[in-house]
Design a protein around this motif. Structure first.
Motif, PDB file in Angstrom:
ATOM      1  N   ILE A   1       0.812  -1.216   0.000  1.00  0.00           N
ATOM      2  CA  ILE A   1       0.000   0.000   0.000  1.00  0.00           C
ATOM      3  C   ILE A   1       0.843   1.262   0.000  1.00  0.00           C
TER       4      ILE A   1
ATOM      5  N   HIS B   1       0.553   4.044  -2.564  1.00  0.00           N
ATOM      6  CA  HIS B   1      -0.764   4.671  -2.583  1.00  0.00           C
ATOM      7  C   HIS B   1      -0.967   5.583  -1.363  1.00  0.00           C
TER       8      HIS B   1
ATOM      9  N   LEU C   1      -6.824  10.574  -0.800  1.00  0.00           N
ATOM     10  CA  LEU C   1      -5.942   9.592  -1.424  1.00  0.00           C
ATOM     11  C   LEU C   1      -6.722   8.699  -2.378  1.00  0.00           C
TER      12      LEU C   1
ATOM     13  N   PRO D   1      -6.131   2.013  -4.249  1.00  0.00           N
ATOM     14  CA  PRO D   1      -5.611   1.082  -5.253  1.00  0.00           C
ATOM     15  C   PRO D   1      -6.754   0.276  -5.857  1.00  0.00           C
TER      16      PRO D   1
ATOM     17  N   LEU E   1      -9.727   4.815   0.633  1.00  0.00           N
ATOM     18  CA  LEU E   1      -8.637   4.115   1.297  1.00  0.00           C
ATOM     19  C   LEU E   1      -8.631   4.486   2.769  1.00  0.00           C
TER      20      LEU E   1
END
Length: 281
Positions: A84, A87, A139, A142, A172
């Motif tokens: 992660i 991201h 953010l 993904p 996220l």
């Protein structure tokens, strides 16, 4: 009743086993780290945190590096964190390298100069934490690789006959907003230890932080007022917030029953206090 704030919940979070020292790592692991980071001149073991066997600040020829490691067979959480990181940056510190050798999985991150956040009443860190949470909602998630909150918390929701779909979304999430994971730097707050990246409603990380505020001494009404400064809070329906608090009360009750350390009991009490407050409102 709001939990007493005579001691900090976060400061009581300590690993159950002593951390390994740099010199105790296998020779092959230390060699692999130094191939990527430069020669380690000094290593300072870090005691904060719970889930890694080795955590240290490494003074190397190329500068400071934060390193964390665990046995490869138990490294699923660290692998999620490595996945992660692209991201989550720049809210998270940049991952510099990842090593899997000699039965050890080790991550090296850019070093943050800072300290854990203070979430107690009247703390001057709260505006920086609020700004971090606002940035977090921006953010991009993904496309794959994250569980959904309604799946992660499905068992607890079933126990209390609540609908976890009320928590669903495509943002996220970090979900472990304990103060040791929120680092206050001179440039603002940063968020570390991304071992449970999850997709869900945009307000959930703010709610997770509000729960910690209650554990650190805030009444639920004050924690909710603080949370309302995040623009995404208005997207949370009363039913969704009721579900969040009831699910977390169930989760922390089970966690504390299985491992009744003082800080987990405090979190259980905080979650229960908030759920009861919402039930009366």
């Amino acid at each position: 009743m709001t939990p007493a704030s005579t001691w900090s919940t976060a400061q009581a979070m300590n690993p159950t086993a002593p951390r390994l020292q740099w010199e105790q790592l296998p020779t092959a692991v230390r060699a692999a780290v130094q191939e990527r980071a430069g020669e380690v001149r000094r290593a300072e073991t870090i005691s904060a945190g719970l889930n890694t066997a080795f955590t240290a600040r490494l003074h190397t020829d190329t500068g400071l590096v934060f390193a964390k490691g665990t046995h490869s067979a138990r490294a699923a959480a660290q692998r999620r964190e490595a996945f992660i990181n692209p991201h989550a940056y720049p809210i998270a510190p940049r991952l510099l390298w990842e090593i899997d050798i000699a039965g050890w999985h080790v991550l090296g991150f850019e070093h943050l100069e800072g300290r854990p956040a203070d979430l107690s009443p009247h703390s001057t860190d709260l505006p920086a934490v609020a700004a971090l949470l606002a940035h977090l909602t921006e953010l991009p998630p993904p496309p794959t690789g994250c569980r959904r909150i309604e799946d992660r918390w499905a068992d607890a929701a079933e126990q209390i006959a609540s609908d976890p779909a009320l928590l669903a979304g495509d943002h996220l999430l970090h979900t472990d907003l304990n103060p040791n994971n929120i680092i206050i730097t001179e440039h603002g707050a940063r968020l570390v230890d991304w071992t449970w990246p999850t997709l869900g409603a945009p307000w959930i990380d703010t709610a997770c932080t509000a729960l910690w505020l209650i554990a650190e001494g805030h009444p639920p009404v004050t924690a909710e007022t603080w949370a309302a400064s995040n623009p995404t809070w208005t997207t949370a329906t009363p039913q969704a917030l009721d579900t969040f608090t009831a699910v977390n009360a169930a989760l922390w009750t089970e966690i504390a029953a299985n491992d009744p350390r003082p800080w987990k009991l405090r979190m259980r009490d905080a979650a229960t206090t908030w759920a009861q407050y919402r039930a009366r409102s």
